[in-house]
Design an enzyme around this catalytic site. Structure first.
Site, PDB file in Angstrom:
ATOM      1  N   HIS A  62      54.129 -51.181   7.545  1.00 52.65           N
ATOM      2  CA  HIS A  62      54.124 -50.715   8.913  1.00 52.65           C
ATOM      3  C   HIS A  62      55.370 -49.884   9.232  1.00 52.65           C
ATOM      4  O   HIS A  62      55.280 -48.822   9.837  1.00 52.65           O
ATOM      5  CB  HIS A  62      54.032 -51.913   9.853  1.00 52.65           C
ATOM      6  N   GLU A 107      47.813 -50.472   5.852  1.00 52.75           N
ATOM      7  CA  GLU A 107      48.019 -51.391   6.957  1.00 52.75           C
ATOM      8  C   GLU A 107      46.681 -51.975   7.409  1.00 52.75           C
ATOM      9  O   GLU A 107      46.587 -53.170   7.701  1.00 52.75           O
ATOM     10  CB  GLU A 107      48.679 -50.600   8.088  1.00 52.75           C
ATOM     11  N   ASN A 112      59.307 -49.845 -25.092  1.00 52.18           N
ATOM     12  CA  ASN A 112      59.280 -49.950 -26.548  1.00 52.18           C
ATOM     13  C   ASN A 112      59.026 -51.377 -26.990  1.00 52.18           C
ATOM     14  O   ASN A 112      58.221 -51.637 -27.875  1.00 52.18           O
ATOM     15  CB  ASN A 112      60.627 -49.501 -27.128  1.00 52.18           C
TER      16      ASN A 112
END
Lengths: 162, 649
Positions: free
Chosen positions: B46, B68, B385
């Site tokens: 918000h 929202e 990795n």
């Protein structure tokens, strides 16, 4: 470069300094501060020849340019009147080492003429004009060019080709 | 409105909220029933919506708006939290991140968001989950009083004052909610006293609420006299006022302890956002102060005044304390970098279909902000990795009698003048034989030389550009940027990286970083008649060698150290130092430097002292000067240059 009488500048205040007997002026708006050289300059290896080195100015590292070397004049030892004029170009501060600083003058635009190719041994590319006032001849420096190595060289070549 | 000056603040806040979103979404994935997590996510989304709309970044505003909508359905339990929804929310957060990055780089928002907005919309119209008919969500906005709070209220009611619960709903387009709250409170204070509010008054002022809030007010005015002036305020949509009878005063039951604990944790650290440049200036000033102090000290030593000495001693203590505190102010916990890795691991495990646990230790370890900003990418690379090449598939792990779930441990701790970060995985480890084979086939080393090398040294080859032992290039890692980039970055930060691995058991990568980039420990040396600083991090040892022991190999002076042939260079020549190179003595002082795994000896004309120095740049005018890493100001006010070891050695 034909028109020698062309007015090139508006009225402005100049800081006047000397190299030998010659008087030079720089726009006061570009000057940050004038310092006495009361400390040793630290040499910077591999820097351009006219860069004397760096100093500590209240915590900032400032490079110092020897204007005599820059203009190819004979060098001379530091004297009692030797000053460093700290100017700002391209957002960085540079100190110009000069023989002495004399005064601040207001120069009318009418008194400024374009410089001839060589003025008192200084190449015209470094010069914005020459001011004549009360029998004095003041060489107005173009700082950006006078302090930059590359640009000066390029301009010289351009002028030679033109 | 010129918004550029607010852009930095916006970006900072934006990053913070995105981080919250990532973190809390992760938690939500594990605890889908925790409604306070939903509240946190909602608040972050918000706030982002409001901020981006104000700044005119419409795509971001639209996207957060769609999020929202979904979140409020989740909060009201109309829709249940499912892994699918969490995934889409994660995707949305990723997109927000790219939007934020594009805004930061000034390219504006050249990113497609319609796809994700549609999937979000689709969620909101999904079948409402049949769940016990919850009363409206307003329940969580009810005012309850503790016994202590109740007492004066009861007293007031007995005296004829009335207690009202006033529920105010602001318009959803309201941007400056704090201001509206202020106006409402001011109206109410004209005729009554506010005894309690939900959320708290502080949260109201900080705009930490949706659009509704409830106030408990003691007043002797009638209901209409209260409601009318409030409803007249701009952007107030609805005002409901309810009189509470003496025996109906709701009492707070002690259930919400968890939430209140959370809150106290958050508010216990109060912070101020400061531009890093201001801290730089502050540090420069402190450095100046330290220098001035040592000048004072040398003057005082000449004067020999006891009183002056005493004052100076105190000034000395104070400046040191000041310096330490300024340094501390620049320190940031590595947590700020580490916090994005749980999310990374989550995504990687999905992508690679491997189950991976991430354990993080020492997140509170502090590093200079400048180092923190730079270390994130290398760490991401190492972790990718480890997950991709290190950790084996579940079947392979079971075959090897390893736990099915892979494990990556991220550890940070302070050691000496630096910080160590370790990334440990329990995967397959490096196959030393394959590394050897590859090194030989790439012509990096001869078989004979290999035979003499330690495993640790052999693994160093993996840091070379273009050196990869991965059999197949996967989506996750092995896209050309290898460990060489990681190593370069770490070295550029003044750090070192080391790799340790046992085939079949796992790999440990160790990164050592300086606490700060701004201050380094140096050894002051004399070269000719000039003084230079050599960063101590590069110094292997200091020895003195006899001239007779210097040999010549291909016109290069060399000497032997621990049975190794080490080149001997003269920095005086490299740096053209004036003053004769004084080699009339039989013994020469040599500083042995180590860059990577290479040793180089440097003859110096004098060893001075070890000193912590503040690194300063030579400035734009000189730009980069070969062989010089920067400058520093010594105790006597003079400037000494710091040697760039990598350029000269």
């Amino acid at each position: 470069m034909g028109d020698n009488n062309k007015k090139v500048e508006d009225s402005k205040q100049l800081l006047i300094f000397k190299l030998g007997e010659e008087e030079f002026g720089v726009d006061i708006l570009q000057v940050k501060i004038i310092e006495k050289l009361d400390q040793e300059i630290t040499r910077v290896p591999k820097a351009p020849v006219f860069v004397e080195g760096v100093i500590n100015l209240r915590g900032d590292i400032i490079p110092i340019v020897d204007l005599r070397k820059r203009f190819g004049l004979t060098t001379r030892p530091l004297g009692y009147d030797t000053r460093v004029i700290i100017v700002e170009i391209n957002n960085s501060q540079v100190g110009m080492m000069v023989d002495s600083v004399s005064e601040v003058l207001r120069i009318d635009a009418a008194d400024v003429e374009e410089a001839p190719k060589i003025t008192k041994g200084v190449d015209a590319v470094y010069i914005n004009g020459v001011a004549k006032t009360n029998d004095r001849l003041i060489i107005i420096l173009n700082l950006d060019r006078a302090l930059s190595a590359e640009e000066a060289k390029e301009l010289k070549e351009m002028n030679m080709n033109a | 409105m010129d918004i550029s000056q607010y852009l930095n603040v916006f970006m900072d806040e934006c990053r913070e909220h995105l981080q919250t979103l990532n973190q809390v979404l992760l938690e939500l994935e594990h605890n889908p029933d925790n409604s306070s997590l939903l509240d946190q996510i909602f608040r972050a989304a918000h706030t982002l919506k409001g901020a981006s709309a104000t700044m005119g970044f419409n795509k971001m505003a639209n996207l957060t708006h769609a999020m929202e909508d979904v979140l409020s359905k989740l909060r009201s339990k109309e829709v249940n939290v499912t892994p699918e929804i969490v995934n889409i929310l994660f995707e949305a957060v990723d997109l927000l991140e790219s939007l934020a990055n594009s805004i930061a780089s000034g390219k504006e928002e050249d990113i497609e968001i319609n796809g994700i907005v549609q999937s979000l919309r689709a969620l909101t119209v999904m079948q409402p989950t049949p769940i016990s008919a919850q009363p409206e969500r307003r329940t969580n906005l009810q005012l309850r009083y503790t016994e202590i709070e109740k007492e004066p209220i009861v007293q007031a009611l007995k005296e004829g004052t009335k207690l009202y619960h006033i529920e105010v709903t602001l318009s959803e387009n309201c941007l400056l909610k704090g201001v509206r709250v202020f106006m409402v409170l001011r109206e109410i204070e004209k005729f009554g006293i506010i005894v309690k509010s939900a959320p708290t008054l502080k949260d109201l002022e900080d705009e930490k609420f949706d659009f509704r809030f409830v106030l408990g007010v003691l007043s002797s005015s009638a209901v209409e006299e209260i409601v009318n002036p409030i409803s007249n305020i701009v952007e107030v949509e609805k005002v409901v006022c309810e009189e509470i009878e003496l025996n109906n005063i709701p009492i707070e039951k002690r259930i919400q302890t968890v939430e209140s604990e959370d809150r106290s944790k958050i508010s216990s650290v109060q912070t101020v956002r400061v531009d890093i440049k201001k801290l730089d200036v502050l540090m420069n000033l402190v450095a100046e102060l330290v220098i001035s102090r040592s000048r004072l000290e040398s003057i005082s030593a000449a004067i020999q005044n006891k009183q002056l000495d005493e004052v100076l001693e105190q000034v000395g203590r104070l400046t040191l304390e000041l310096r330490d505190n300024v340094f501390k102010a620049r320190m940031v916990p590595v947590e700020t970098v580490f916090s994005r890795f749980p999310r990374l691991i989550r995504d990687l495990s999905r992508e690679l279909k491997k189950e991976i646990d991430l354990e993080i230790y020492g997140g509170e370890t502090e590093l200079d902000r400048t180092v923190i900003d730079e270390i994130g990418d290398p760490l991401v690379h190492i972790i990718r990795n480890a997950a991709d090449h290190g950790i084996e598939s579940a079947e392979e792990r079971l075959q090897k009698n390893k736990p099915e779930k892979g494990k990556i441990i991220l550890k940070a701790y302070q050691e000496g003048n630096g910080v160590v970060i370790k990334i440990i995985d329990d995967g397959r480890g490096f196959d030393i034989e394959r590394v050897k084979e590859k090194a030989v086939s790439q012509g990096l080393v001869s078989r004979e030389a290999l035979a003499l090398m330690k495993d640790e040294e052999i693994l160093e080859f993996t840091f070379l550009p273009g050196f990869s032992t991965a059999k197949q290039i996967t989506e996750v890692s092995g896209r050309g940027v290898g460990m060489d980039v990681v190593k370069t970055k770490v070295n550029a930060l003044g750090g070192f990286i080391k790799i340790n691995s046992k085939f079949g058991e796992g790999t440990t990568i160790e990164i050592r970083l300086p606490l700060t980039l701004a201050i380094i420990q140096t050894l002051m040396v004399q070269l000719g008649n000039e003084v230079y600083a050599i960063p101590s991090g590069y110094i292997d040892q200091i020895i003195s060698i006899n001239k007779k022991d210097i040999k010549q190999v291909r016109q290069q002076d060399v000497f032997t150290l621990r049975g190794e042939i080490v080149p001997l260079i003269r920095l005086q020549h490299v740096l053209d130092t004036p003053g004769a190179l004084n080699e009339s003595f039989e013994e020469l002082d040599v500083v042995v430097l180590k860059t990577g795994d290479r040793l180089v000896g440097c003859v110096v004309d004098g060893l001075m002292k070890q000193q912590d120095v503040v690194i300063k740049s030579l400035g734009d005018y000189l730009g980069t000067v070969k062989g010089i890493a920067g400058a520093t100001i010594l105790g006597n006010g003079k400037v000494a240059l710091i040697i760039d070891i990598r350029a000269v050695a």
